[in-house]
Scaffold this motif. Sequence first.
Motif, PDB file in Angstrom:
ATOM      1  N   LEU A  22      -5.435 112.228  88.798  1.00  0.00           N
ATOM      2  CA  LEU A  22      -6.803 112.239  88.589  1.00  0.00           C
ATOM      3  C   LEU A  22      -7.487 112.657  89.778  1.00  0.00           C
ATOM      4  CD1 LEU A  22      -7.136 109.606  85.990  1.00  0.00           C
ATOM      5  CD2 LEU A  22      -6.818 111.860  85.362  1.00  0.00           C
ATOM      6  N   PRO A  23      -8.891 113.353  89.338  1.00  0.00           N
ATOM      7  CA  PRO A  23      -9.501 113.797  90.537  1.00  0.00           C
ATOM      8  C   PRO A  23     -10.336 112.260  91.122  1.00  0.00           C
ATOM      9  CG  PRO A  23     -10.232 115.168  88.645  1.00  0.00           C
ATOM     10  CD  PRO A  23      -9.142 114.058  88.290  1.00  0.00           C
ATOM     11  N   ASN A  24     -10.619 112.258  92.404  1.00  0.00           N
ATOM     12  CA  ASN A  24     -11.111 111.262  93.093  1.00  0.00           C
ATOM     13  C   ASN A  24     -12.514 111.305  93.216  1.00  0.00           C
ATOM     14  OD1 ASN A  24     -11.232 112.746  95.263  1.00  0.00           O
ATOM     15  ND2 ASN A  24      -9.427 111.704  96.283  1.00  0.00           N
ATOM     16  N   ARG A  25     -13.098 110.125  94.002  1.00  0.00           N
ATOM     17  CA  ARG A  25     -14.549 110.143  94.180  1.00  0.00           C
ATOM     18  C   ARG A  25     -14.834 111.510  95.170  1.00  0.00           C
ATOM     19  NH1 ARG A  25     -18.174 105.662  94.312  1.00  0.00           N
ATOM     20  NH2 ARG A  25     -16.500 104.550  93.574  1.00  0.00           N
ATOM     21  N   THR A  26     -13.997 111.652  96.051  1.00  0.00           N
ATOM     22  CA  THR A  26     -14.486 113.021  96.952  1.00  0.00           C
ATOM     23  C   THR A  26     -14.783 114.016  96.243  1.00  0.00           C
ATOM     24  OG1 THR A  26     -13.206 111.923  98.704  1.00  0.00           O
ATOM     25  CG2 THR A  26     -13.802 113.918  99.222  1.00  0.00           C
ATOM     26  N   LEU A  27     -13.862 114.475  95.361  1.00  0.00           N
ATOM     27  CA  LEU A  27     -13.806 115.750  94.689  1.00  0.00           C
ATOM     28  C   LEU A  27     -15.184 115.767  93.578  1.00  0.00           C
ATOM     29  CD1 LEU A  27     -12.757 118.433  93.623  1.00  0.00           C
ATOM     30  CD2 LEU A  27     -11.332 117.279  92.062  1.00  0.00           C
ATOM     31  N   PHE A  28     -15.429 114.428  93.158  1.00  0.00           N
ATOM     32  CA  PHE A  28     -16.620 114.255  92.158  1.00  0.00           C
ATOM     33  C   PHE A  28     -17.891 114.473  92.880  1.00  0.00           C
ATOM     34  CE2 PHE A  28     -19.930 111.328  90.735  1.00  0.00           C
ATOM     35  CZ  PHE A  28     -20.035 111.928  89.427  1.00  0.00           C
ATOM     36  N   GLU A  29     -17.988 113.984  94.163  1.00  0.00           N
ATOM     37  CA  GLU A  29     -19.187 114.307  94.824  1.00  0.00           C
ATOM     38  C   GLU A  29     -19.160 115.779  95.198  1.00  0.00           C
ATOM     39  OE1 GLU A  29     -18.689 111.274  98.154  1.00  0.00           O
ATOM     40  OE2 GLU A  29     -19.229 109.532  96.733  1.00  0.00           O
ATOM     41  N   ASP A  30     -18.278 116.279  95.429  1.00  0.00           N
ATOM     42  CA  ASP A  30     -18.360 117.775  95.957  1.00  0.00           C
ATOM     43  C   ASP A  30     -18.924 118.532  94.889  1.00  0.00           C
ATOM     44  OD1 ASP A  30     -17.570 119.908  97.705  1.00  0.00           O
ATOM     45  OD2 ASP A  30     -16.001 120.495  96.135  1.00  0.00           O
ATOM     46  N   ARG A  31     -18.240 118.305  93.943  1.00  0.00           N
ATOM     47  CA  ARG A  31     -18.612 119.004  92.584  1.00  0.00           C
ATOM     48  C   ARG A  31     -20.071 118.755  91.926  1.00  0.00           C
ATOM     49  NH1 ARG A  31     -14.568 121.473  94.083  1.00  0.00           N
ATOM     50  NH2 ARG A  31     -12.927 121.856  92.864  1.00  0.00           N
TER      51      ARG A  31
END
Length: 166
Positions: free
Chosen positions: A155-164
């Motif tokens: 699953l997508p992690n926090r880094t990807l979430f923050e980037d999006r």
Amino acid sequence: MPYTPAYNALFAKPLLNQVIAIIQRDQAAAIAIVNPALAPISEFHKGPGLRTAFPWLTLACDVPVIVRDWETEHRFEERLRLREQGFRSGITVRIEGTSGPFGVLSVQSREASRFNYDDGVFLQAIANILAAAIARSEGEARIRHQALHDAVTGLPNRTLFEDRVT
């Protein structure tokens, strides 16, 4: 032989006037044309059952495949279509991938007997550069995915979430 401008010009200049296509295998081992240079003959390269097509022999061999004259060639299904398009000779080399051949680099000419061993060596060098670029791109994509997704769940992690979000 070390690189010199004269050596480069000897092989590169004649190939610049030819029609070049890069043909790639997909996940089902079917062949898909990557660029439209040979679009008029693309129907000969679409299915995994077409084992007598020019690119299939190249995928099976470890050496360049040269057709000296499409007028006298009878091994390949696409010979009639290539002759209709005005092509007289062709050469293909395999583009190696990390888990088997990635695809085929094909060059067609309107001159008979246009390609020889030296052209095969030069074209294979180009295919090797393409293979290295493809491997690097695949490696970068894999590292990017690992950095932005959880290793266990995928699953997508926090880094990807923050980037999006930002």
